[in-house]
Every structure is written in C-alpha cells, then in structure tokens.
Design an enzyme around this catalytic site. Structure first.
Site, PDB file in Angstrom:
ATOM      1  N   PRO A  88       0.765  -1.116   0.033  1.00 44.29           N
ATOM      2  CA  PRO A  88      -0.093  -0.120   0.075  1.00 44.29           C
ATOM      3  C   PRO A  88       0.957   1.278  -0.150  1.00 44.29           C
ATOM      4  O   PRO A  88       1.730   1.467   0.874  1.00 44.29           O
ATOM      5  CB  PRO A  88      -0.840  -0.172   1.261  1.00 44.29           C
ATOM      6  CG  PRO A  88      -0.951  -1.561   1.357  1.00 44.29           C
ATOM      7  CD  PRO A  88       0.370  -2.226   1.217  1.00 44.29           C
ATOM      8  N   CYS A  89       0.523   2.035  -1.186  1.00 48.00           N
ATOM      9  CA  CYS A  89       1.264   3.370  -1.238  1.00 48.00           C
ATOM     10  C   CYS A  89       0.683   4.603  -0.360  1.00 48.00           C
ATOM     11  O   CYS A  89       1.502   5.650  -0.255  1.00 48.00           O
ATOM     12  CB  CYS A  89       1.523   3.788  -2.696  1.00 48.00           C
ATOM     13  SG  CYS A  89      -0.320   4.045  -3.338  1.00 48.00           S
ATOM     14  N   GLN A  90      -0.600   4.493  -0.008  1.00 39.03           N
ATOM     15  CA  GLN A  90      -1.052   5.736   0.578  1.00 39.03           C
ATOM     16  C   GLN A  90      -0.391   6.297   1.810  1.00 39.03           C
ATOM     17  O   GLN A  90      -0.304   7.359   1.942  1.00 39.03           O
ATOM     18  CB  GLN A  90      -2.586   5.511   0.986  1.00 39.03           C
ATOM     19  CG  GLN A  90      -3.546   5.097  -0.335  1.00 39.03           C
ATOM     20  CD  GLN A  90      -3.529   3.612  -0.668  1.00 39.03           C
ATOM     21  OE1 GLN A  90      -2.561   3.019  -0.155  1.00 39.03           O
ATOM     22  NE2 GLN A  90      -4.559   3.247  -1.542  1.00 39.03           N
ATOM     23  N   PHE A 115       2.675   6.686   2.107  1.00 38.60           N
ATOM     24  CA  PHE A 115       3.779   7.144   1.769  1.00 38.60           C
ATOM     25  C   PHE A 115       3.735   8.327   0.581  1.00 38.60           C
ATOM     26  O   PHE A 115       4.389   9.039   0.280  1.00 38.60           O
ATOM     27  CB  PHE A 115       4.786   6.339   1.231  1.00 38.60           C
ATOM     28  CG  PHE A 115       5.050   4.887   2.206  1.00 38.60           C
ATOM     29  CD1 PHE A 115       5.558   5.167   3.459  1.00 38.60           C
ATOM     30  CD2 PHE A 115       4.421   3.739   1.746  1.00 38.60           C
ATOM     31  CE1 PHE A 115       5.596   3.849   4.295  1.00 38.60           C
ATOM     32  CE2 PHE A 115       4.581   2.786   2.362  1.00 38.60           C
ATOM     33  CZ  PHE A 115       5.167   2.717   3.851  1.00 38.60           C
ATOM     34  N   SER A 116       2.418   8.474  -0.087  1.00 39.96           N
ATOM     35  CA  SER A 116       2.146   9.200  -0.958  1.00 39.96           C
ATOM     36  C   SER A 116       1.858  10.650  -0.580  1.00 39.96           C
ATOM     37  O   SER A 116       1.584  11.079   0.499  1.00 39.96           O
ATOM     38  CB  SER A 116       1.062   8.784  -1.719  1.00 39.96           C
ATOM     39  OG  SER A 116       0.258   9.586  -2.917  1.00 39.96           O
TER      40      SER A 116
END
Length: 455
Positions: A74-76, A78-79
């Site tokens: 999951p990138c959220q 770090f986005s």
C-alpha cells in the site's frame, strides 16, 4: 521453461501481466479489496486470497514455494497526496508481512513497488527500515532506490506515454552475510536511464494510445459538460489575450489578479510565494488581464480550483483544445499531447483537448500497459479508473524484472528455483507479450501476441 510467482497486494494484476509475459505462473495472489479482486479473477482465472497478514501468519502452510515474490504494498501512507504517516499507519507496516513470508520461503527474487516518496526525505527512516529488513532476510538490495517510469521505455520494449515514476525495490537472495557485505550494489534503473537511445519527446498520445473517435462505444458519456466547456472557453480567451506574454512556470491564480490583492501573511511560505508571484504577474500584464476579466465575469462564479491554470504545455499552441488537460483540485493543468501525467486513483481522468472528452477506460488501460483483451466487466467506470490508477505499469515492471534477473543471473542460477527463472527470462521477448488465460474450465493458457501499448 516457466517459473512460479506470488502476487501480493495484487490489485487487478499488473504484476501478473508482466510476470506471466516473462514466462511466470502465479501460484498465489492476495488482494483484500473485493472489487479489484473480482477484476483479477475475471482476467487471470485465479481468485486472490484475502488479507496478506493471514498468509504471513502461517506462510509455510498457506504460501506455496515460488521463485519471485512480487507486490506493490500500500502506497497511501507514503504518497504525497496522503498524510504521509509512513509506518505509523497500519497499511505502512504491510511490508513487515512480506518479510515474514520471505524469511520462510526465501524465493530467489523479491520485487516490490511503491511511490517515489517512500524514498523521499520525509520517509527516510521508512526506506532504511525496508532495506534493512530485506537484508536481514538475506536479500542483496541497493541502498539507493531504483526509480523508473514507463515513458522512458520505447514502445517496442513495452513502454507507454505516461510519466509514472515509481520506486522498484529489487532483491536477490544471497544470504544475510553477503546481503550486508554487498551494500554498494547499484540500482538496476534510475530516472536517467536511457533505453535504446529512446527520447520521450517521440511519444504521441493520438498515435500510441487514443482510440479512433468513430470506434468509441457510447462516446457521448465521455464528453465534457457545458460547465467544463465554459471553464476551457474562458481560459482560452486568457491565452489568446496574452499570446505575446511568456507564461510563467508557476500556477496562475486569478483570485490574486486585482489592484487590491495582497499576500496572505497567515498562509504557509510556499503559498505566500505563489501569491506574490501572481500579484507581480498581474501588475506586469494588467491591461490584458483587466480586459479579460471584464469580458469574462462568469470566472468569479467558477469553483475556486477552476479559477486557476497550470500551463505546462511549453511551446504548444496557446489553445487548451490542443492539449491534454487534467481538471485537478489545484487547477486546470495543460500539457502537450505527447505523454500523460501519472494516472491516479482519484477523479482526475485526463481530458483529450482536441476531442473535448475524457480518456476512455480502454485508453487509460493502454497507458498502464494492459492489453486490449483485458476486461473490466460491467462495473462502474469510476471503479475502473480507480483500479487503473492503483495498478503498476506492466511494461515498466517487465523491463525492471528482466534487467535485474539478467544482471544477477550468476547468483540466481545457483538457487533451487533460480535456474528456471533465469532460463525463462533469458528466453523471453524484449517486450511483454501478455498471454490471455482461458477460463479454468477451458484448459491451458493460450498465447496472444499484442502490441505492448495495445495498438
């Protein structure tokens, strides 16, 4: 020869597309969201398991042996578009579940993907933790992130005209001692990687991605609304009236174009800087701007974000109808019709200026490297755009994996499952020719040779 892979945080199967094109066979997929999981099942004939944490709780029993573990965790967290809470957020700790599986199975290659910001200054400790965890698990990984975008790849290598820089965390199993002794290894790709002397300015969205207008089913549903056309008309009038003015690189904020405008002293420093630049731009071009404002009083009734313009089309004709547009929360962004900004999992579907419509789901899928046979069923198109925005780019994944395996082939061939992996990759084509699986009841896979960007 084929190799096996595990596809974690699978989404709709961007990794599956790339790895199957390289000769891989998925033995397990995992996706917690039921909507992309359904798309995955429909296209790949494999129903993803659910939560990765359940698999990681007993990987010896629940996870089959495999040569490659792949996953875009999951990138959220770090986005830049999120709160950037990193590993303080549960989703940010999902990489720890990956490490638990790696500790048990020790596949020859691990391939993880995330947004570039995971290796940025605000996430420095996160990046160190990920790299250290992989080295403790026995994987040789670079200290410097491998960053790559599909627009750097030529079309005959699986590229696509989308600027989508992502971090690829590539690891080869060499044992813990070597992993910690061989930390100076270079990343396989960088943002400056040149592939076959390709230059991104050679992309052409109309040629490489867009469907013929007459071939688009239900084309009317993608057309701009009257309100959206008004926004473009008003800003086009601005571009016409300032055609002899060099437009600045900073966002144009018309709310600060007036004789009484002042910088908001309570705003953050970056915002004050933009406000000051806009006030100065207004003063330098007051006559043209005042005439524009008087001729377009409806501007002040537009949503605040539509009173802003980001002209990033350089020397393109001063006409929004000749550009690729994004109707963003930060304003109307205009770019050349050469390559597109990154697709995101939000309602910012690119607008094709010459045709006055949004990109179709098929065109968005082509930007991500999915073949034209890929089927989203009858789900809402908003879900399709969201799933594509969350997906990995097929061509970029294929290229990075192929280059990594070929570079590390000497180490990989000594591993139990590594020889088959190297053999499959070495004999794979330079571009991903994504195989189309038949339904499970219809027997074995068939190969379908397709243009990598779906042309």
């Amino acid at each position: 020869m084929t190799f096996t892979f595990v596809d974690l945080f699978a989404g709709i199967g961007g990794f599956h597309a790339a790895l199957s094109a390289a000769g891989g066979h998925a033995v397990l997929a995992s996706e917690v969201d039921s909507a992309p999981a359904a798309t995955y099942t429909r296209n790949w004939g494999l129903a993803p398991a659910g939560d990765v944490t359940l698999l990681a709780a007993d990987p010896q029993r629940l996870v089959p042996e495999h040569a490659v573990l792949a996953g875009g965790f999951p990138c959220q967290p770090f986005s830049k578009s999120g709160h950037q809470r990193g590993m303080s957020e549960l989703r940010g700790r999902m990489v720890n579940e990956v490490l638990r599986i790696l500790e048990v199975h020790k596949p020859p290659v691990v391939m993880l993907e995330n947004v570039r910001n995971i290796a940025g200054p605000r996430q420095g400790e996160v990046w160190k933790a990920v790299v250290s965890g992989l080295r403790d698990a026995g994987y040789r990984v670079p200290s410097v992130p491998a960053v790559f975008s599909p627009h750097l790849l030529p079309p005959d290598r699986g590229g696509a005209p989308q600027v989508r820089e992502r971090v690829y965390i590539m690891g080869t199993f060499v044992g813990r001692e070597r992993a910690w002794n061989e930390t100076s290894i270079e990343p396989i790709v960088t943002p400056r990687t040149r592939v076959d002397d390709w230059t991104p300015d050679r992309w052409d969205l109309q040629r490489d991605v867009l469907e013929p207008e007459h071939a688009i089913a239900n084309r009317d549903r993608y057309l701009l609304s009257r309100e959206e056309r008004d926004w473009i008309r008003v800003w086009n009038d601005f571009l016409h009236r300032t055609r002899d003015v060099k437009l600045p690189g900073f966002p144009l904020w018309s709310s600060f174009w007036g004789d009484e405008a002042v910088v908001d002293a309570t705003a953050p420093d970056w915002k004050q800087a933009f406000e000051a630049k806009n006030i100065a731009f207004y003063k330098a071009n007051r006559r043209a701007i005042v005439a524009w404002l008087k001729s377009n009083p409806e501007l002040r009734s537009f949503p605040a974000s539509r009173q802003k313009l980001e002209w990033q089309a350089q020397d393109a004709p001063r006409d929004l109808r000749s550009c690729l547009l994004h109707l963003r929360p930060s304003g109307i962004r205009a770019k050349k019709l050469s390559y597109a900004p990154a697709l995101v999992a939000m309602a910012q579907t690119p607008v094709v200026g010459p045709w006055g419509r949004r990109m179709t789901p098929r065109e968005a899928a082509r930007l991500q490297g999915f073949p034209d046979w890929f089927d989203f069923g009858d789900q809402r198109e908003a879900l399709t755009y969201k799933q594509l925005g969350n997906a990995v780019n097929v061509g970029a994944v294929y290229f990075v994996l192929r280059e990594h395996v070929l570079r590390d082939r000497a180490d990989l061939e000594d591993l139990p499952l590594g020889h088959a992996l190297v053999d499959a990759i070495a004999n794979s084509p330079v571009a991903p020719l994504v195989p189309k699986p038949l339904h499970a009841t219809e027997g074995q896979l068939v190969q379908q040779v397709l243009d990598p960007v779906g042309g």
